[in-house]
Design an enzyme around this catalytic site. Structure first.
Site, PDB file in Angstrom:
ATOM      1  N   ASP A  12       0.815  -1.275  -0.079  1.00 19.40           N
ATOM      2  CA  ASP A  12       0.101  -0.057   0.093  1.00 19.40           C
ATOM      3  C   ASP A  12       0.893   1.159  -0.111  1.00 19.40           C
ATOM      4  O   ASP A  12       0.470   2.323   0.481  1.00 19.40           O
ATOM      5  CB  ASP A  12      -1.067   0.011   1.232  1.00 19.40           C
ATOM      6  CG  ASP A  12      -1.696  -1.283   1.311  1.00 19.40           C
ATOM      7  OD1 ASP A  12      -2.202  -1.548   0.204  1.00 19.40           O
ATOM      8  OD2 ASP A  12      -2.035  -1.646   2.350  1.00 19.40           O
ATOM      9  N   LYS A  15       2.209   2.292  -4.906  1.00 19.82           N
ATOM     10  CA  LYS A  15       2.910   1.787  -6.053  1.00 19.82           C
ATOM     11  C   LYS A  15       2.212   1.951  -7.451  1.00 19.82           C
ATOM     12  O   LYS A  15       2.738   2.275  -8.306  1.00 19.82           O
ATOM     13  CB  LYS A  15       3.276   0.271  -5.899  1.00 19.82           C
ATOM     14  CG  LYS A  15       4.249   0.043  -4.828  1.00 19.82           C
ATOM     15  CD  LYS A  15       4.391  -1.608  -4.520  1.00 19.82           C
ATOM     16  CE  LYS A  15       3.407  -2.434  -4.307  1.00 19.82           C
ATOM     17  NZ  LYS A  15       2.821  -1.982  -2.943  1.00 19.82           N
ATOM     18  N   GLY A  39      -4.242  -4.349  -4.729  1.00 15.27           N
ATOM     19  CA  GLY A  39      -5.024  -3.224  -5.309  1.00 15.27           C
ATOM     20  C   GLY A  39      -4.255  -2.098  -5.561  1.00 15.27           C
ATOM     21  O   GLY A  39      -3.988  -1.339  -4.767  1.00 15.27           O
ATOM     22  N   HIS A  40      -4.106  -1.869  -7.000  1.00 12.46           N
ATOM     23  CA  HIS A  40      -3.612  -0.503  -7.307  1.00 12.46           C
ATOM     24  C   HIS A  40      -4.207   0.362  -8.009  1.00 12.46           C
ATOM     25  O   HIS A  40      -4.912   0.006  -8.786  1.00 12.46           O
ATOM     26  CB  HIS A  40      -2.122  -1.089  -8.415  1.00 12.46           C
ATOM     27  CG  HIS A  40      -1.160  -1.985  -7.706  1.00 12.46           C
ATOM     28  ND1 HIS A  40      -0.419  -2.532  -8.691  1.00 12.46           N
ATOM     29  CD2 HIS A  40      -0.877  -2.093  -6.608  1.00 12.46           C
ATOM     30  CE1 HIS A  40       0.700  -3.272  -7.915  1.00 12.46           C
ATOM     31  NE2 HIS A  40       0.363  -2.891  -6.780  1.00 12.46           N
ATOM     32  N   GLN A 221       2.324  -6.017  -3.405  1.00 12.52           N
ATOM     33  CA  GLN A 221       2.623  -5.929  -1.817  1.00 12.52           C
ATOM     34  C   GLN A 221       4.166  -5.239  -1.505  1.00 12.52           C
ATOM     35  O   GLN A 221       4.589  -4.142  -2.362  1.00 12.52           O
ATOM     36  CB  GLN A 221       2.706  -7.315  -1.366  1.00 12.52           C
ATOM     37  CG  GLN A 221       1.446  -8.168  -1.239  1.00 12.52           C
ATOM     38  CD  GLN A 221       1.181  -8.811  -2.655  1.00 12.52           C
ATOM     39  OE1 GLN A 221       1.844  -9.320  -3.411  1.00 12.52           O
ATOM     40  NE2 GLN A 221      -0.272  -8.528  -2.893  1.00 12.52           N
TER      41      GLN A 221
HETATM   42  P1  IMP Z   1      -2.540 -12.648   1.377  1.00 13.83           P
HETATM   43  O1  IMP Z   1      -1.452 -12.182   0.528  1.00 13.83           O
HETATM   44  O2  IMP Z   1      -3.980 -12.532   1.143  1.00 13.83           O
HETATM   45  O3  IMP Z   1      -2.205 -14.056   1.872  1.00 13.83           O
HETATM   46  O4  IMP Z   1      -2.367 -11.935   2.897  1.00 13.83           O
HETATM   47  C1  IMP Z   1      -1.177 -11.889   3.696  1.00 13.83           C
HETATM   48  C2  IMP Z   1      -0.919 -10.668   4.223  1.00 13.83           C
HETATM   49  O5  IMP Z   1      -0.346  -9.731   3.148  1.00 13.83           O
HETATM   50  C3  IMP Z   1      -1.857  -9.937   5.102  1.00 13.83           C
HETATM   51  O6  IMP Z   1      -1.340  -9.255   6.112  1.00 13.83           O
HETATM   52  C4  IMP Z   1      -2.600  -9.035   4.004  1.00 13.83           C
HETATM   53  O7  IMP Z   1      -3.162  -7.974   4.561  1.00 13.83           O
HETATM   54  C5  IMP Z   1      -1.268  -8.637   3.304  1.00 13.83           C
HETATM   55  N1  IMP Z   1      -1.509  -8.107   2.139  1.00 13.83           N
HETATM   56  C6  IMP Z   1      -1.584  -9.021   0.727  1.00 13.83           C
HETATM   57  N2  IMP Z   1      -1.663  -8.137  -0.185  1.00 13.83           N
HETATM   58  C7  IMP Z   1      -1.530  -6.955   0.173  1.00 13.83           C
HETATM   59  C8  IMP Z   1      -1.418  -5.583  -0.589  1.00 13.83           C
HETATM   60  O8  IMP Z   1      -1.493  -5.463  -1.742  1.00 13.83           O
HETATM   61  N3  IMP Z   1      -1.391  -4.455   0.237  1.00 13.83           N
HETATM   62  C9  IMP Z   1      -0.914  -4.488   1.632  1.00 13.83           C
HETATM   63  N4  IMP Z   1      -1.021  -5.763   2.132  1.00 13.83           N
HETATM   64  C10 IMP Z   1      -1.288  -6.882   1.475  1.00 13.83           C
END
Ligand code: IMP
Length: 421
Positions: A12, A15, A39-40, A221
């Site tokens: 977040d 990017k 989510g971009h 991420q």
């Molecule tokens: P997962 O990727 O859905 O398995 O989530 C694992 C961890 O990564 C959790 O803490 C999510 O909130 C975090 N996470 C996954 N994708 C994003 C992102 O695009 N932005 C921020 N946090 C993310």
């Protein structure tokens, strides 16, 4: 120039909009890891786009976009995203390419993800998009790949053998999954719709490099959600650092010229896991300004002060040579702005983030306090437009992290981003 863009914090970082700005100077934009957990958000000409799988480069006319082998792809969600782009008159045919080797997120992956998250103990706070279970199947070598969506017999056999086991686990969670025939129908249909986009993207990218085309690998991420270098187990299931962009696309490290690290002027985190510089005050301030709610899940993000211990580590582990600082305007109202320059455990100073979470939990941030600028910066269009305390703040971040201050962003719009050095 071939570049990798990574998040230097917990995701977040903004990017999406930096990718959008850099995409202008690259021919091909590649998404190489993660899935629709990302989510971009990009705002162009007053229109807001939230992209989960399709690279943000799609918003620039004529750019080629690739979803490469390292991604885990939910075909139904991707088709929805493509449809939304079409409704807004954005062409995808001949511009978007999908790797035949990318792994497919299926309904049972999402259910398995949700099932694990129901438990009080061991919750990660995932996005419940099935990302972890899909990567787990890939590692177990029982995954479904995009190419399987084009081969009914192979898909049927793979689903049949996987479902036998999955049903037992899902029943334990008290959840259900669709039947084999309905899953087969939906995913073969999705495969047919995606057929024109599917190719061997590794070969395609190598050809493009031979033709001197330039590539931007867009990370999803952030560094501290990386499965190896992040705050394990509170991480995502892929390598979000620059090395992951290479394995996730088949582009070798020797072809990369620059690594751009995107970081907010403060810190945020969603989901569980440690965050040493968390601040109730900053969280309330930013949420009160309607900022810092997730683009994918709508969850309120935890907010805290800029943490130079983690971002300095991100600079090293990714090889960041250029920094993009976003959300500077989020700090506009503050009188004073603390920045964490090191951690302390008792009297001991810690300058590298401990990989052991128990130790990290004991770390107390040591702050240097900067004067705030108490001025609206959202209208700034160059570095010199910024008030002096904001320039000082940015110069301090640059020094603490150790890379060139290349891009600064003061709002969601494309025009609110400028280059510095
Ligand atoms: P997962 O990727 O859905 O398995 O989530 C694992 C961890 O990564 C959790 O803490 C999510 O909130 C975090 N996470 C996954 N994708 C994003 C992102 O695009 N932005 C921020 N946090 C993310």
């Amino acid at each position: 120039m071939n570049s990798i863009l990574v998040g230097a914090q917990w995701g977040d970082e903004g990017k999406g909009k930096i990718i959008d700005v850099l995409a202008r100077d690259h021919d091909i934009i590649v998404r190489s890891q993660g899935g629709n957990n990302a989510g971009h958000t990009v705002e162009v000409g007053g229109q807001k786009f939230v992209l989960h799988l399709v690279p943000s480069g799609i918003l620039w006319k004529g750019k080629i976009c690739v979803i490469s082998n390292g991604v885990v792809l939910d075909p139904i969600s991707l088709l929805e995203e493509i449809e939304q782009l079409h409704q807004r008159k954005i062409v995808t045919r001949g511009r978007l390419f999908i790797s035949e080797s990318a792994h497919v997120v299926l309904p049972y992956h999402r259910v398995l993800d949700a099932g694990r998250e129901q438990a009080k103990k061991g919750r990660i706070g995932t996005t419940k998009r099935g990302i972890g279970p899909t990567y787990a199947d890939k590692a177990y070598r029982i995954g479904v790949r995009v190419s399987d969506l084009l081969q009914p017999e192979i898909l049927k056999e793979k689903l049949r053998s996987r479902l036998a086991e999955v049903r037992l686990v899902v029943a334990r969670y008290g959840l259900t999954i669709p039947t084999l025939p309905s899953m087969l129908k939906d995913y073969l249909e999705a495969g047919e719709k995606l057929r024109p986009y599917i190719t061997n993207t590794t070969v395609m990218l190598h050809r493009a490099i031979d033709e001197k085309k330039t590539i931007l690998l867009e990370g999803a991420q952030g560094t501290f959600l990386d499965i190896d270098h992040g705050t394990y187990p509170y991480v995502t299931a892929s390598n979000t650092t620059s090395g992951g962009a290479c394995t996730g696309s088949g582009i070798p490290p020797t072809m990369i010229d620059s690594v751009v690290g995107v970081m907010k002027a403060y810190t945020t985190r969603v989901g569980e896991g440690p965050m040493p510089t968390y601040s109730d005050f900053l969280s309330d301030t930013l949420h009160g300004m309607k900022r810092e709610f997730g683009a994918t899940t709508g969850r309120a993000r935890r907010c805290g002060w800029f943490d130079a211990v983690i971002t300095r580590f991100a600079q090293r582990v990714n090889g960041i040579d250029r920094l993009a600082v976003t959300n500077l305007d989020g700090l506009d109202t503050l009188e004073e702005i603390p920045v964490c320059v090191s951690y302390r455990i008792g009297k001991k100073e810690i300058i590298d983030p401990p990989s052991d979470l128990a130790l990290l939990a004991k770390c107390q941030p040591a702050y240097r306090v900067f004067r705030g600028w108490e001025t609206d910066t959202s209208g700034a269009r160059s570095f010199k437009d910024l008030p002096k305390p904001a320039r000082d703040y940015l110069q301090a971040l640059k020094k603490l992290v150790g890379a060139r201050l290349n891009i600064i962003s003061v709002g969601a719009g494309r025009e609110q981003t400028f280059f510095y050095e």
